[in-house]
Scaffold this active site. Structure first.
Site, PDB file in Angstrom:
ATOM      1  N   THR A  39      -6.664  20.820  20.432  1.00  0.00           N
ATOM      2  CA  THR A  39      -7.321  21.340  20.323  1.00  0.00           C
ATOM      3  C   THR A  39      -7.447  22.899  21.300  1.00  0.00           C
ATOM      4  O   THR A  39      -7.488  24.192  21.142  1.00  0.00           O
ATOM      5  CB  THR A  39      -9.177  22.169  19.669  1.00  0.00           C
ATOM      6  OG1 THR A  39      -9.148  20.802  19.213  1.00  0.00           O
ATOM      7  CG2 THR A  39      -9.624  22.502  20.034  1.00  0.00           C
ATOM      8  N   THR A  64      -8.402  16.204  22.637  1.00  0.00           N
ATOM      9  CA  THR A  64      -8.978  15.175  23.066  1.00  0.00           C
ATOM     10  C   THR A  64      -9.231  13.720  22.189  1.00  0.00           C
ATOM     11  O   THR A  64      -9.645  12.988  22.497  1.00  0.00           O
ATOM     12  CB  THR A  64     -10.886  15.860  22.848  1.00  0.00           C
ATOM     13  OG1 THR A  64     -10.507  16.112  21.635  1.00  0.00           O
ATOM     14  CG2 THR A  64     -10.621  16.914  24.113  1.00  0.00           C
TER      15      THR A  64
HETATM   16  N1  ASP Z   1      -8.127  16.706  16.723  1.00  0.00           N
HETATM   17  C1  ASP Z   1      -7.713  17.775  18.545  1.00  0.00           C
HETATM   18  C2  ASP Z   1      -6.983  16.947  18.859  1.00  0.00           C
HETATM   19  O1  ASP Z   1      -6.619  15.533  18.995  1.00  0.00           O
HETATM   20  C3  ASP Z   1      -9.080  18.163  18.495  1.00  0.00           C
HETATM   21  C4  ASP Z   1      -9.169  18.093  20.350  1.00  0.00           C
HETATM   22  O2  ASP Z   1      -8.099  18.246  20.855  1.00  0.00           O
HETATM   23  O3  ASP Z   1     -10.422  18.208  20.637  1.00  0.00           O
HETATM   24  O4  ASP Z   1      -5.632  17.379  18.439  1.00  0.00           O
END
Ligand code: ASP
Length: 324
Positions: free
Chosen positions: A12, A86
């Site tokens: 993200t 994340t």
């Molecule tokens: N779905 C995303 C990922 O892990 C969530 C994020 O980056 O916060 O790529």
């Protein structure tokens, strides 16, 4: 002047929200708009290693990062920042913690809100991660995760909320430092772990969760020559329903390493109960209790230990060590 290598992997932190509200990778990494506030203080080198959502990242990508970081540690680089989605950030961070020397600062960060969302946390987390990697005190701490002004160890941090910017928490032990307006502040010492640089990763290391009335079939499906290891998130202090004992015994007879953690959010799995399926009995059967890690971390640790070709005794010691 210190040199910090930045390795972007996607997530993200590198995404934007489109007109329909969907969040997806963008061809231009929004982090490239970062106006370096460290000019004259830090030398930043940036590499786009991947542009992947983190559910697309697995041990093969973690291995690529490990190799790049080991190379950087032997070059004129003082620390590394990895930007990452994340969802699986804690697994990549812990993989690196187990494979890169503890004294080389590596900080992993991400974002909960994409670049063009109101209250986006990406650039702030990115900046604080760089500050932390450049801090003299970041040495000998193992891999760190910096999010929302908190510094966590890769070993114990976990994502606890689907969307909140304060999602990264360290149950039981707490964070080990803070990034304040003026400085990077560490207030805990960390017991360092063994690390094993690896050059390949084994596959078929499974993670399953115990539940009331657990069906033995899932374990029976793993009773084949492909299976290299199994981690079970057990009940409470580390117990399982008696219904799965026959399947467990067959897997152990095949010499498949079985590692047990607790499915509880807090606390440490321990051999406490002597009833049928209780932790003492499971330990006597040959199941290894992994103290203090969650299921996904224990799986990474088992995978690294197997990939490092540790002997059966070494693997048991590596996994059961209470501090690492
Ligand atoms: N779905 C995303 C990922 O892990 C969530 C994020 O980056 O916060 O790529």
């Amino acid at each position: 002047m210190k040199t910090i290598l930045i390795l972007h992997t996607g997530g993200t932190i590198a995404m934007s929200q489109n007109e329909d509200g969907g969040v997806a990778p963008s061809s231009a990494n929004p982090l490239d708009t970062f106006k370096n506030p460290f000019i004259g203080k830090l030398n930043l080198i940036t590499e786009d290693v991947f542009n992947l959502p983190s559910p697309h990242i697995g041990p093969a990508e973690m291995l690529i990062l490990e190799k790049r970081i080991l190379q950087a540690a032997s070059e004129d680089v003082d620390g590394v920042v990895v930007t990452h989605g994340t969802d699986t950030l804690e697994e990549t961070a812990y993989f690196l913690d187990l494979t890169v020397p503890n004294d080389f600062p590596v900080v992993v960060t991400g974002a909960m809100r994409s670049a063009n969302e109101i209250g986006s946390d990406g650039l702030h987390n990115f900046q604080t991660a760089i500050q932390t990697a450049a801090s003299d005190e970041a040495k000998n701490k193992g891999v760190l995760v910096v999010m929302n002004d908190e510094i966590h160890t890769a070993r114990y941090v976990t994502k606890t909320h689907t969307t909140n910017v304060a999602t990264f928490r360290t149950p039981t032990f707490g964070p080990i430092g803070l990034v304040t307006k003026n400085r990077v502040l560490f207030y805990e010492q960390l017991l360092l772990n063994d690390y094993h640089p690896i050059d390949h990763v084994v596959n078929h290391v499974y993670l399953i969760k115990a539940y009331a009335g657990m069906d033995p079939e899932m374990l029976e499906f793993m009773d084949n020559e492909k299976t290299n290891g199994i981690v079970i998130e057990a009940l409470g202090a580390g117990n399982l329903p008696p219904s799965v004992l026959p399947a467990l015994k067959k897997l152990l007879a095949r010499k498949i390493p079985i590692v047990l953690v607790s499915r509880c959010f807090n606390g440490i799995a321990q051999e406490v109960y002597s009833y049928n399926g209780g932790g003492i009995q499971l330990s006597n059967l040959g199941i290894t209790f992994c103290h203090g890690l969650n299921g996904q971390k224990a799986r990474i640790k088992l995978l690294v230990g197997l990939s490092a070709n540790l002997s059966t005794t070494e693997l048991t010691d590596f996994l059961s060590d209470a501090v690492s």
